[in-house]
Design an enzyme around this catalytic site. Sequence first.
Site, mmCIF file in Angstrom:
data_model
loop_
_atom_site.group_PDB
_atom_site.id
_atom_site.type_symbol
_atom_site.label_atom_id
_atom_site.label_comp_id
_atom_site.label_asym_id
_atom_site.label_seq_id
_atom_site.Cartn_x
_atom_site.Cartn_y
_atom_site.Cartn_z
ATOM 1 N N LYS A 79 40.354 38.990 46.675
ATOM 2 C CA LYS A 79 41.442 39.959 46.835
ATOM 3 C C LYS A 79 41.704 40.257 48.307
ATOM 4 O O LYS A 79 40.760 40.381 49.096
ATOM 5 C CB LYS A 79 41.099 41.246 46.071
ATOM 6 C CG LYS A 79 39.881 42.001 46.597
ATOM 7 C CD LYS A 79 39.563 43.167 45.677
ATOM 8 C CE LYS A 79 38.437 44.034 46.172
ATOM 9 N NZ LYS A 79 38.703 44.778 47.394
ATOM 10 N N ASP A 109 33.022 43.877 45.546
ATOM 11 C CA ASP A 109 32.789 43.535 46.969
ATOM 12 C C ASP A 109 31.333 43.640 47.440
ATOM 13 O O ASP A 109 31.069 44.123 48.556
ATOM 14 C CB ASP A 109 33.679 44.405 47.875
ATOM 15 C CG ASP A 109 35.163 44.233 47.598
ATOM 16 O OD1 ASP A 109 35.509 43.377 46.764
ATOM 17 O OD2 ASP A 109 35.969 44.957 48.200
ATOM 18 N N CYS A 153 37.292 50.591 48.225
ATOM 19 C CA CYS A 153 37.695 49.575 47.238
ATOM 20 C C CYS A 153 37.335 49.958 45.807
ATOM 21 O O CYS A 153 38.066 49.614 44.871
ATOM 22 C CB CYS A 153 37.105 48.233 47.616
ATOM 23 S SG CYS A 153 37.869 47.602 49.121
#
Length: 221
Positions: free
Chosen positions: A129, A24, A162
């Site tokens: 995702k 990310d 995450c």
Amino acid sequence: MIIDDAQPFPFAFEEDSCALLLIDMQRDFIEPGGFGESLGNDVTPLLEIVPAVSTLLDGFRYNNLCIIHTRECHQPDLSDCPPSKRHRGSPARRIGDPGPMGRILIDGEPGADIIAPLAPLPDEIVITKPGKGAFYNTELEAVLQSNAISHLIVAGVTTEVCVQSTMREANDRGYDCLLATDATASYFPEFKKSTIDMIRAQGGIVGWTATVDQIVNALPL
Ligand code: C5J
């Protein structure tokens, strides 16, 4: 290959079965005006790791190893965004709301892009995702299996959300995971430290940790 200085003990891996998993590194988390800042966070600690992540990425690129980027974002109609995620708290902007980099955390909007210095090359894998963990509702496990990957070097943001969720998911699925300590960041430095401690406690209950230099020095080239 072996990272002798990894903690809690050396991390051994074969180059053909090891992938870099970059979590990310998106504008929405790292740049002012995105999702991270809309939640009230200071993005500075995330910006600070970009050179270290870049060094790690270059090392994997130079050695022609498997590279996987992830992006957390949602479909424009929000069909993959649970209302509980969108409506929690009182952020300045919610997921799907317009912002300076387009709609917040929406696939196809500029904010959902990976930041320019780390932009994926055409042969690198990008997993989109909807959740925190990169295995939830994605093709990641199939991708790892089809590339015969057993070991993951993990970096990215945010450490305790995450990154940690994904490492725990991977650990439960039987992957050996190592977190690059200077190539991960949290909006809360104390959460980053605790997460690193948690991962390598109890004999590496979630995995290993090492610095970018220690990882890159273990690569063949
Ligand atoms: C968050 C992430 N913090 N990539 N996402 O919402 O850690």
